[in-house]
Design a protein around this motif. Structure first.
Motif, PDB file in Angstrom:
ATOM      1  N   LEU A 148       0.822  -1.211   0.000  1.00  0.00           N
ATOM      2  CA  LEU A 148       0.000   0.000   0.000  1.00  0.00           C
ATOM      3  C   LEU A 148       0.857   1.262   0.000  1.00  0.00           C
ATOM      4  CD1 LEU A 148      -3.017  -0.792   2.349  1.00  0.00           C
ATOM      5  CD2 LEU A 148      -2.879  -0.917  -0.132  1.00  0.00           C
ATOM      6  N   SER A 149       1.941   1.253   0.743  1.00  0.00           N
ATOM      7  CA  SER A 149       2.813   2.435   0.772  1.00  0.00           C
ATOM      8  C   SER A 149       3.471   2.672  -0.578  1.00  0.00           C
ATOM      9  CB  SER A 149       3.885   2.274   1.854  1.00  0.00           C
ATOM     10  OG  SER A 149       3.305   2.316   3.146  1.00  0.00           O
ATOM     11  N   VAL A 150       3.797   1.596  -1.279  1.00  0.00           N
ATOM     12  CA  VAL A 150       4.375   1.745  -2.612  1.00  0.00           C
ATOM     13  C   VAL A 150       3.363   2.381  -3.553  1.00  0.00           C
ATOM     14  CG1 VAL A 150       5.269   0.486  -4.609  1.00  0.00           C
ATOM     15  CG2 VAL A 150       5.984  -0.166  -2.303  1.00  0.00           C
ATOM     16  N   ILE A 151       2.106   1.920  -3.500  1.00  0.00           N
ATOM     17  CA  ILE A 151       1.066   2.500  -4.358  1.00  0.00           C
ATOM     18  C   ILE A 151       0.836   3.963  -3.995  1.00  0.00           C
ATOM     19  CG2 ILE A 151      -1.360   2.327  -5.028  1.00  0.00           C
ATOM     20  CD1 ILE A 151      -1.200  -0.672  -4.490  1.00  0.00           C
ATOM     21  N   LEU A 152       0.812   4.258  -2.689  1.00  0.00           N
ATOM     22  CA  LEU A 152       0.613   5.633  -2.259  1.00  0.00           C
ATOM     23  C   LEU A 152       1.753   6.526  -2.734  1.00  0.00           C
ATOM     24  CD1 LEU A 152      -1.103   7.640  -0.680  1.00  0.00           C
ATOM     25  CD2 LEU A 152       0.114   6.957   1.398  1.00  0.00           C
ATOM     26  N   SER A 153       2.960   6.005  -2.731  1.00  0.00           N
ATOM     27  CA  SER A 153       4.100   6.812  -3.184  1.00  0.00           C
ATOM     28  C   SER A 153       4.030   7.084  -4.680  1.00  0.00           C
ATOM     29  CB  SER A 153       5.421   6.117  -2.830  1.00  0.00           C
ATOM     30  OG  SER A 153       5.678   5.013  -3.677  1.00  0.00           O
ATOM     31  N   ASP A 154       3.408   6.166  -5.456  1.00  0.00           N
ATOM     32  CA  ASP A 154       3.240   6.419  -6.890  1.00  0.00           C
ATOM     33  C   ASP A 154       2.442   7.691  -7.125  1.00  0.00           C
ATOM     34  OD1 ASP A 154       4.666   4.204  -7.704  1.00  0.00           O
ATOM     35  OD2 ASP A 154       2.909   2.920  -7.936  1.00  0.00           O
ATOM     36  N   MET A 155       1.439   7.934  -6.287  1.00  0.00           N
ATOM     37  CA  MET A 155       0.653   9.147  -6.389  1.00  0.00           C
ATOM     38  C   MET A 155       1.363  10.322  -5.746  1.00  0.00           C
ATOM     39  SD  MET A 155      -2.957  10.230  -4.634  1.00  0.00           S
ATOM     40  CE  MET A 155      -3.562   8.571  -4.685  1.00  0.00           C
ATOM     41  N   ALA A 156       2.004  10.086  -4.608  1.00  0.00           N
ATOM     42  CA  ALA A 156       2.607  11.173  -3.830  1.00  0.00           C
ATOM     43  C   ALA A 156       3.640  11.942  -4.642  1.00  0.00           C
ATOM     44  CB  ALA A 156       3.248  10.616  -2.559  1.00  0.00           C
ATOM     45  N   ARG A 157       4.415  11.270  -5.468  1.00  0.00           N
ATOM     46  CA  ARG A 157       5.477  11.959  -6.213  1.00  0.00           C
ATOM     47  C   ARG A 157       4.913  13.007  -7.168  1.00  0.00           C
ATOM     48  NH1 ARG A 157       8.204   6.760  -8.020  1.00  0.00           N
ATOM     49  NH2 ARG A 157       7.222   6.185  -6.047  1.00  0.00           N
ATOM     50  N   PHE A 158       3.775  12.699  -7.793  1.00  0.00           N
ATOM     51  CA  PHE A 158       3.170  13.678  -8.702  1.00  0.00           C
ATOM     52  C   PHE A 158       2.510  14.820  -7.923  1.00  0.00           C
ATOM     53  CE2 PHE A 158       3.612   9.994 -11.427  1.00  0.00           C
ATOM     54  CZ  PHE A 158       4.045  10.559 -12.610  1.00  0.00           C
ATOM     55  N   VAL A 159       1.909  14.481  -6.792  1.00  0.00           N
ATOM     56  CA  VAL A 159       1.301  15.521  -5.961  1.00  0.00           C
ATOM     57  C   VAL A 159       2.366  16.506  -5.476  1.00  0.00           C
ATOM     58  CG1 VAL A 159       0.105  15.961  -3.781  1.00  0.00           C
ATOM     59  CG2 VAL A 159      -0.639  14.076  -5.251  1.00  0.00           C
ATOM     60  N   LEU A 160       3.480  15.996  -4.980  1.00  0.00           N
ATOM     61  CA  LEU A 160       4.522  16.858  -4.420  1.00  0.00           C
ATOM     62  C   LEU A 160       5.166  17.729  -5.491  1.00  0.00           C
ATOM     63  CD1 LEU A 160       6.157  14.289  -1.967  1.00  0.00           C
ATOM     64  CD2 LEU A 160       4.677  16.215  -1.377  1.00  0.00           C
ATOM     65  N   CYS A 161       5.469  17.143  -6.650  1.00  0.00           N
ATOM     66  CA  CYS A 161       6.104  17.936  -7.700  1.00  0.00           C
ATOM     67  C   CYS A 161       5.141  18.974  -8.266  1.00  0.00           C
ATOM     68  CB  CYS A 161       6.604  17.014  -8.815  1.00  0.00           C
ATOM     69  SG  CYS A 161       8.040  16.014  -8.355  1.00  0.00           S
ATOM     70  N   HIS A 162       3.850  18.647  -8.342  1.00  0.00           N
ATOM     71  CA  HIS A 162       2.887  19.592  -8.898  1.00  0.00           C
ATOM     72  C   HIS A 162       2.584  20.719  -7.898  1.00  0.00           C
ATOM     73  CE1 HIS A 162      -0.088  20.960 -11.711  1.00  0.00           C
ATOM     74  NE2 HIS A 162      -1.082  20.821 -10.856  1.00  0.00           N
ATOM     75  N   ARG A 163       2.515  20.390  -6.629  1.00  0.00           N
ATOM     76  CA  ARG A 163       2.194  21.410  -5.622  1.00  0.00           C
ATOM     77  C   ARG A 163       3.391  22.300  -5.300  1.00  0.00           C
ATOM     78  NH1 ARG A 163      -0.588  19.959  -0.220  1.00  0.00           N
ATOM     79  NH2 ARG A 163      -0.852  22.242  -0.333  1.00  0.00           N
ATOM     80  N   PHE A 164       4.580  21.703  -5.195  1.00  0.00           N
ATOM     81  CA  PHE A 164       5.743  22.447  -4.703  1.00  0.00           C
ATOM     82  C   PHE A 164       6.856  22.608  -5.733  1.00  0.00           C
ATOM     83  CE2 PHE A 164       3.798  20.067  -1.166  1.00  0.00           C
ATOM     84  CZ  PHE A 164       3.369  21.132  -0.371  1.00  0.00           C
ATOM     85  N   GLY A 165       6.821  21.815  -6.789  1.00  0.00           N
ATOM     86  CA  GLY A 165       7.913  21.830  -7.750  1.00  0.00           C
ATOM     87  C   GLY A 165       9.101  21.038  -7.248  1.00  0.00           C
ATOM     88  N   GLY A 166      10.015  20.697  -8.154  1.00  0.00           N
ATOM     89  CA  GLY A 166      11.235  20.015  -7.745  1.00  0.00           C
ATOM     90  C   GLY A 166      11.384  18.637  -8.349  1.00  0.00           C
ATOM     91  N   ILE A 167      12.204  17.825  -7.686  1.00  0.00           N
ATOM     92  CA  ILE A 167      12.532  16.477  -8.153  1.00  0.00           C
ATOM     93  C   ILE A 167      12.188  15.485  -7.061  1.00  0.00           C
ATOM     94  CG2 ILE A 167      14.382  14.930  -8.895  1.00  0.00           C
ATOM     95  CD1 ILE A 167      15.861  17.317 -10.018  1.00  0.00           C
ATOM     96  N   TYR A 168      11.456  14.445  -7.448  1.00  0.00           N
ATOM     97  CA  TYR A 168      11.136  13.364  -6.514  1.00  0.00           C
ATOM     98  C   TYR A 168      12.114  12.217  -6.739  1.00  0.00           C
ATOM     99  CZ  TYR A 168       8.884   9.404  -4.321  1.00  0.00           C
ATOM    100  OH  TYR A 168       8.632   8.295  -3.547  1.00  0.00           O
TER     101      TYR A 168
END
Length: 716
Positions: free
Chosen positions: A477-497
């Protein structure tokens, strides 16, 4: 007897079969062949020549083949008019994911190009539908080649028979010769502030699809960045190996943009009038899905001349996502970040220096199981745990306060912070854990209405795991959640995941300078691996990805992202870099390029932790310097349960962090003393593995016993 031979019986004339079997090699499985049944051209030729004669039969066969081609073409056009997907015969298995019209795809491209997010000379696919070349401020200016009037197509005709080349209107590029200058040749030079990687050039030297070897790619990456200091053995002109440039101001005449640019067309292509019958021809839409409303974006901010200073529109943030107790895995990621990146900790605090944008590392911690809602005291509890955890506590030292920050992840809060999702994602709450179309249902507590809900049961089932403790108890579940989290973080804050199983190997200055978005290639497949992901904050590309994912079950698996980009003909907006840059061992572990492997040579990812005896002299003899030199990072692909340093499985950072080290030593019972009370070297492993050597190299830097890879020491 082989599969395409027939027995000959006395008194009967042998006739070949209408079909025959051929054996085709299977990529990645050298000992196996795929058996295919194909038409037997000999039998067909006999039929034609025997009934109509050799010449007439040959002509009739050509006519039959032409008719078959025309029939297939007509079927394809028919499928296209009805919005179906045509990709061989895979349309039934993988229907299209596209939910945008052509005009909207073009607006997305226009916004990204105008924002400077397309610093590439790659042509824009004709399916996007540009009627004239857009001005690209991230490409150097080039003079327009205006064809004579007799060769120009009529202005009323829409020509989409070819891809579109953007018109460069930006600053010129200078490719310096980067080498350490005497007498400072013991270490490679830091990248020039404001330098930019020409990723088109990198693709030219490193693209697996063009049969480029990882070994050769890394050599170009080393020499182009001056990382071969002290071992400069190549001679001759190497201008073609230069891939790092700086932008230089151009004069007013060059920077002045033409409001009505003309296609630079040295070769005339006859125009083809299309889109008169169907403006969406050539785009295959998602079946039975409502299309997105026409998109509108705020006016893009043109890129400014890059000089290495911080850009508020594109902050230098490294993001990493972690679930469960803090271990040696994020510990080593943070150490490698300090060892390689230009954080400024080698300078006295408050000293005046040349303006250089210092990257920050934001480590996002999910405080409980992926399917649990954080309690109200979760943030306080998180920092209390970090302070008491020997692996995490050193990074709370005040010296790192400006470059390392711990953040708490809250799924509900994060999804509500994405404008493209906040009003609709709750409708898909039951399928939130969607990975490649496979949904893991999470039991809800009564009355729960958040993004995820905690389960009442306790234990180590899939819903209650916090981290992967072994190969059999993987935190899916954490792996699946991280698949989404990387796009959320880069879109909200910018940067490199970056995935948490990543180790930095060099300064990323040139990658920060490249304004576009990228991930990297999935080994031999032309798919994305988003273990490394760069995106700009609030970009049109991010809007496209989130809205497309919303219409496809909020699926952010890398293979699904590959389909979204491919179906929209927009792969180049999210450049798929060669895995040699971030994952240099991957092709070798899948049986590719073993005839000329890079250094070190891993046939499986586990050899990073358990280096084979036959190559176990290399880690100690070569050290960090000999580990995939030239690559930006290394991805060791999970193995969360394998310690980096089994004989010293604790933070070894010297007297400054002695208190936390003592706690860790006691936890693992790792102290082995000789008769005089000193630690005995004979208690150590004789042949150190690669993982151990890297960990101890980074720790020696924090202890002050060695400089980092650029010859700098920490000013405490």
């Amino acid at each position: 007897m082989s599969g395409d031979e027939l027995p000959i019986y006395k008194g009967h004339k042998s006739q070949p079969s209408w079909t025959k079997q051929v054996l085709v090699p299977i990529p990645g499985v050298p000992a196996r062949r795929l058996r295919l049944v194909v038409p037997n051209s000999t039998r067909i030729q006999q039929l034609g020549s025997g009934r109509w004669g050799r010449k007439r039969g040959f002509v009739l066969l050509l006519a039959a083949c032409l008719a078959m081609v025309l029939t297939v073409s007509a079927l394809r056009r028919s499928f296209g008019r009805h919005g179906a997907s045509w990709d061989g015969f895979q349309q039934e298995q993988e229907p299209s994911t596209l939910v945008y019209r052509r005009d909207d795809l073009r607006r997305i491209w226009e916004w990204e190009i105008a924002s400077g997010h397309y610093p590439s000379k790659r042509s824009i696919p004709k399916e996007i539908g540009f009627k004239s070349p857009p001005s690209n401020p991230s490409l150097p200016f080039r003079g327009r080649n205006i064809p004579p009037s007799r060769f120009r197509p009529p202005p009323t005709v829409v020509t989409t028979n070819a891809d579109t080349d953007a018109l460069g209107v930006g600053p010129k590029r200078i490719y310096p010769d980067i080498q350490a200058a005497p007498p400072n040749v013991a270490y490679p030079p830091r990248p020039v502030p404001g330098s930019i990687a020409d990723l088109d050039a990198v693709m030219r030297h490193c693209d697996f699809s063009e049969n480029k070897y990882v070994r050769d790619c890394l050599e170009v990456m080393r020499l182009g960045a001056g990382l071969d200091n002290g071992e400069h053995t190549r001679r001759g002109k190497m201008d073609d190996w230069k891939y790092i440039y700086v932008e230089a101001p151009a004069d007013d005449a060059v920077q002045k943009q033409d409001p009505n640019p003309v296609v630079p067309a040295p070769v005339f292509r006859p125009p083809v009038s299309v889109m008169t019958e169907d403006p969406e021809a050539g785009l295959w839409k998602k079946p039975d899905a409502s299309l997105e409303s026409p998109v509108r974006f705020e006016k893009p901010i043109p890129p400014r001349l890059y000089g290495g200073e911080c850009d508020p529109e594109n902050p230098r943030l490294f993001h990493m996502f972690w679930t469960g107790p803090f271990t040696d895995k994020p510990y080593l990621a943070l150490l490698s970040f300090l060892f390689t990146q230009n954080t400024g900790i080698h300078l006295k605090e408050g000293s005046e220096t040349t303006p250089v944008c210092r990257p920050q590392f934001w480590l996002w911690i999910n405080p409980g199981p992926a399917a649990a809602v954080p309690n109200p005291n979760a943030l306080t509890d998180m920092f209390a745990d970090l302070k008491s955890n020997p692996w995490a506590a050193p990074f709370l030292h005040p010296r790192f306060k400006d470059v390392i920050r711990f953040k708490m992840w809250n799924t509900t809060e994060q999804l509500d912070g994405v404008p493209e999702l906040k009003d609709e994602w709750r409708a898909l709450q039951d399928s939130l854990f969607n990975s490649g179309g496979i949904v893991i249902n999470v039991p809800k507590e009564k009355g729960a209405d958040n993004a995820t809900s905690s389960t009442a049961a306790e234990g180590d089932d899939i819903h209650n795991r916090t981290g992967s403790k072994s190969s059999s108890s993987y935190d899916r579940l954490s792996v699946i959640l991280s698949d989404m989290a990387r796009f959320v973080l880069c879109h909200r804050f910018g940067g490199i995941y970056l995935d948490a199983d990543t180790i930095f190997l060099r300064d990323w200055e040139e990658l920060w300078g490249w304004r576009g978005a990228f991930a990297y290639r999935w080994s031999r497949l032309e798919k994305y691996n988003t273990a490394v992901l760069k995106m700009s904050k609030g970009s049109a590309l991010g809007t496209f990805l989130f809205r497309t994912a919303m219409k496809n079950g909020l699926d952010f698996h890398p293979m699904s992202i590959s389909r979204y980009m491919h179906d929209a003909h927009s792969d180049d907006l999210l450049l798929r870099l060669p895995d040699a840059l971030f994952d240099s061992a991957w092709l070798n572990t899948e049986y590719f390029q073993r005839d000329r492997p890079p250094q070190p040579y891993f046939t499986e990812f586990g050899e990073f932790f358990d280096t084979p005896l036959i190559t176990s002299a290399a880690p100690q003899a070569l050290g960090f310097h000999g580990f995939f030199r030239g690559a930006f990072s290394y991805h060791f692909h999970n193995f969360w349960w394998k310690p980096f340093d089994p004989s010293r499985n604790f933070p070894d950072l010297g007297p400054r962090f002695a208190a936390t080290e003592e706690v860790a030593r006691a936890n693992v019972n790792a102290t082995r003393m000789g008769d005089d009370g000193d630690e005995d070297v004979y208690a150590d492993k004789r042949d150190l593995d690669w993982s151990t050597v890297l960990k101890r190299s980074f720790e020696a830097y924090l202890r002050g016993e060695r400089a980092n890879m650029y010859g700098e020491s920490i000013e405490w």
